[in-house]
Design a protein around this motif. Sequence first.
Motif, PDB file in Angstrom:
ATOM      1  N   ASN A 164       5.205  86.818 -20.857  1.00 13.07           N
ATOM      2  CA  ASN A 164       4.207  86.874 -21.923  1.00 13.07           C
ATOM      3  C   ASN A 164       3.746  88.305 -22.191  1.00 13.07           C
ATOM      4  O   ASN A 164       2.600  88.662 -21.958  1.00 13.07           O
ATOM      5  N   ARG A 165       4.681  89.111 -22.687  1.00 13.41           N
ATOM      6  CA  ARG A 165       4.373  90.458 -23.158  1.00 13.41           C
ATOM      7  C   ARG A 165       5.091  90.669 -24.493  1.00 13.41           C
ATOM      8  O   ARG A 165       5.887  91.591 -24.644  1.00 13.41           O
ATOM      9  N   PRO A 166       4.834  89.811 -25.486  1.00 12.33           N
ATOM     10  CA  PRO A 166       5.605  89.896 -26.729  1.00 12.33           C
ATOM     11  C   PRO A 166       5.424  91.228 -27.463  1.00 12.33           C
ATOM     12  O   PRO A 166       6.341  91.684 -28.143  1.00 12.33           O
ATOM     13  N   GLU A 167       4.275  91.861 -27.302  1.00 14.22           N
ATOM     14  CA  GLU A 167       4.033  93.141 -27.973  1.00 14.22           C
ATOM     15  C   GLU A 167       4.967  94.227 -27.448  1.00 14.22           C
ATOM     16  O   GLU A 167       5.222  95.219 -28.123  1.00 14.22           O
ATOM     17  N   ALA A 168       5.511  94.043 -26.244  1.00 10.13           N
ATOM     18  CA  ALA A 168       6.444  95.000 -25.638  1.00 10.13           C
ATOM     19  C   ALA A 168       7.831  94.373 -25.472  1.00 10.13           C
ATOM     20  O   ALA A 168       8.611  94.808 -24.633  1.00 10.13           O
ATOM     21  N   LEU A 169       8.132  93.351 -26.287  1.00 11.09           N
ATOM     22  CA  LEU A 169       9.403  92.622 -26.198  1.00 11.09           C
ATOM     23  C   LEU A 169       9.654  92.106 -24.789  1.00 11.09           C
ATOM     24  O   LEU A 169      10.777  92.056 -24.314  1.00 11.09           O
ATOM     25  N   ASN A 170       8.568  91.716 -24.114  1.00 15.04           N
ATOM     26  CA  ASN A 170       8.624  91.174 -22.750  1.00 15.04           C
ATOM     27  C   ASN A 170       9.281  92.143 -21.766  1.00 15.04           C
ATOM     28  O   ASN A 170       9.961  91.734 -20.833  1.00 15.04           O
ATOM     29  N   ALA A 171       9.057  93.432 -21.999  1.00 11.21           N
ATOM     30  CA  ALA A 171       9.647  94.452 -21.136  1.00 11.21           C
ATOM     31  C   ALA A 171       9.230  94.214 -19.691  1.00 11.21           C
ATOM     32  O   ALA A 171       8.086  93.877 -19.390  1.00 11.21           O
ATOM     33  N   LEU A 172      10.194  94.382 -18.803  1.00 11.33           N
ATOM     34  CA  LEU A 172       9.966  94.164 -17.377  1.00 11.33           C
ATOM     35  C   LEU A 172       9.287  95.397 -16.787  1.00 11.33           C
ATOM     36  O   LEU A 172       9.906  96.447 -16.679  1.00 11.33           O
ATOM     37  N   ASN A 173       8.023  95.253 -16.447  1.00 11.99           N
ATOM     38  CA  ASN A 173       7.294  96.346 -15.808  1.00 11.99           C
ATOM     39  C   ASN A 173       6.830  95.881 -14.433  1.00 11.99           C
ATOM     40  O   ASN A 173       7.105  94.751 -14.016  1.00 11.99           O
ATOM     41  N   SER A 174       6.121  96.739 -13.720  1.00  9.60           N
ATOM     42  CA  SER A 174       5.720  96.392 -12.351  1.00  9.60           C
ATOM     43  C   SER A 174       4.771  95.196 -12.314  1.00  9.60           C
ATOM     44  O   SER A 174       4.856  94.372 -11.401  1.00  9.60           O
ATOM     45  N   ALA A 175       3.889  95.060 -13.292  1.00 10.83           N
ATOM     46  CA  ALA A 175       2.959  93.918 -13.315  1.00 10.83           C
ATOM     47  C   ALA A 175       3.714  92.604 -13.516  1.00 10.83           C
ATOM     48  O   ALA A 175       3.430  91.603 -12.846  1.00 10.83           O
ATOM     49  N   LEU A 176       4.685  92.605 -14.430  1.00  3.17           N
ATOM     50  CA  LEU A 176       5.457  91.393 -14.670  1.00  3.17           C
ATOM     51  C   LEU A 176       6.302  91.040 -13.448  1.00  3.17           C
ATOM     52  O   LEU A 176       6.353  89.884 -13.044  1.00  3.17           O
TER      53      LEU A 176
ATOM     54  N   ILE B 235      12.542  77.159 -15.141  1.00  2.00           N
ATOM     55  CA  ILE B 235      13.166  77.616 -16.383  1.00  2.00           C
ATOM     56  C   ILE B 235      12.431  78.875 -16.811  1.00  2.00           C
ATOM     57  O   ILE B 235      11.207  78.860 -16.973  1.00  2.00           O
ATOM     58  N   LEU B 236      13.155  79.959 -16.992  1.00  2.00           N
ATOM     59  CA  LEU B 236      12.570  81.249 -17.361  1.00  2.00           C
ATOM     60  C   LEU B 236      12.902  81.541 -18.812  1.00  2.00           C
ATOM     61  O   LEU B 236      14.067  81.480 -19.226  1.00  2.00           O
ATOM     62  N   THR B 237      11.872  81.857 -19.594  1.00  2.00           N
ATOM     63  CA  THR B 237      12.052  82.149 -21.010  1.00  2.00           C
ATOM     64  C   THR B 237      11.128  83.304 -21.390  1.00  2.00           C
ATOM     65  O   THR B 237      10.293  83.720 -20.594  1.00  2.00           O
ATOM     66  N   GLY B 238      11.294  83.807 -22.599  1.00  2.00           N
ATOM     67  CA  GLY B 238      10.444  84.895 -23.091  1.00  2.00           C
ATOM     68  C   GLY B 238       9.640  84.455 -24.283  1.00  2.00           C
ATOM     69  O   GLY B 238      10.074  83.615 -25.060  1.00  2.00           O
ATOM     70  N   SER B 239       8.461  85.036 -24.449  1.00  2.00           N
ATOM     71  CA  SER B 239       7.631  84.724 -25.615  1.00  2.00           C
ATOM     72  C   SER B 239       8.059  85.587 -26.803  1.00  2.00           C
ATOM     73  O   SER B 239       8.708  86.617 -26.641  1.00  2.00           O
ATOM     74  N   GLY B 240       7.682  85.157 -27.980  1.00  2.00           N
ATOM     75  CA  GLY B 240       8.063  85.883 -29.196  1.00  2.00           C
ATOM     76  C   GLY B 240       9.445  85.496 -29.648  1.00  2.00           C
ATOM     77  O   GLY B 240      10.159  84.749 -28.982  1.00  2.00           O
ATOM     78  N   ASP B 241       9.858  86.024 -30.826  1.00  2.00           N
ATOM     79  CA  ASP B 241      11.162  85.627 -31.348  1.00  2.00           C
ATOM     80  C   ASP B 241      12.196  86.739 -31.318  1.00  2.00           C
ATOM     81  O   ASP B 241      13.330  86.518 -31.677  1.00  2.00           O
ATOM     82  N   LYS B 242      11.811  87.938 -30.904  1.00  2.00           N
ATOM     83  CA  LYS B 242      12.747  89.058 -31.018  1.00  2.00           C
ATOM     84  C   LYS B 242      13.594  89.302 -29.776  1.00  2.00           C
ATOM     85  O   LYS B 242      14.707  89.795 -29.895  1.00  2.00           O
ATOM     86  N   ALA B 243      13.060  89.016 -28.602  1.00  2.00           N
ATOM     87  CA  ALA B 243      13.802  89.367 -27.389  1.00  2.00           C
ATOM     88  C   ALA B 243      13.395  88.451 -26.240  1.00  2.00           C
ATOM     89  O   ALA B 243      12.250  88.031 -26.157  1.00  2.00           O
ATOM     90  N   PHE B 244      14.363  88.161 -25.365  1.00  2.00           N
ATOM     91  CA  PHE B 244      14.032  87.462 -24.116  1.00  2.00           C
ATOM     92  C   PHE B 244      13.253  88.419 -23.228  1.00  2.00           C
ATOM     93  O   PHE B 244      12.139  88.143 -22.816  1.00  2.00           O
ATOM     94  N   ALA B 245      13.839  89.561 -22.931  1.00  2.00           N
ATOM     95  CA  ALA B 245      13.175  90.593 -22.129  1.00  2.00           C
ATOM     96  C   ALA B 245      13.889  91.920 -22.372  1.00  2.00           C
ATOM     97  O   ALA B 245      15.110  91.978 -22.408  1.00  2.00           O
ATOM     98  N   ALA B 246      13.099  92.980 -22.516  1.00  2.00           N
ATOM     99  CA  ALA B 246      13.658  94.317 -22.702  1.00  2.00           C
ATOM    100  C   ALA B 246      13.570  95.074 -21.385  1.00  2.00           C
ATOM    101  O   ALA B 246      12.631  94.897 -20.619  1.00  2.00           O
ATOM    102  N   GLY B 247      14.541  95.903 -21.147  1.00  4.01           N
ATOM    103  CA  GLY B 247      14.518  96.777 -19.990  1.00  4.01           C
ATOM    104  C   GLY B 247      14.904  96.096 -18.696  1.00  4.01           C
ATOM    105  O   GLY B 247      15.236  94.934 -18.658  1.00  4.01           O
ATOM    106  N   ALA B 248      14.919  96.856 -17.661  1.00  4.40           N
ATOM    107  CA  ALA B 248      15.147  96.415 -16.293  1.00  4.40           C
ATOM    108  C   ALA B 248      15.804  97.530 -15.536  1.00  4.40           C
ATOM    109  O   ALA B 248      16.507  98.325 -16.053  1.00  4.40           O
TER     110      ALA B 248
END
Length: 69
Positions: A23-35, A56-69
């Motif tokens: 639930n970080r749609p504003e950052a395209l669910n980017a994987l950071n230390s908090a997440l 089941i793991l999914t991402g919020s928003g419609d643009k990306a599952f998760a950015a970065g890693a």
Amino acid sequence: MADTYSTLLIERHADGYALVTLNRPEALNALNSALFKDLSDFLDAVEHDDSVRCVILTGSGDKAFAAGA
């Protein structure tokens, strides 16, 4: 048991699965230390929980599952 995380939305279903939404749609669910910490804490909590047989793991928003890693 109530699951409260700053970067995850958790839905537990009676038929044995948990829906975990990044639930970080504003950052395209980017994987950071908090997440990563929230996800690790949740997985540790359900590891020995017999009521959860599937995650089941999914991402919020419609643009990306998760950015970065």
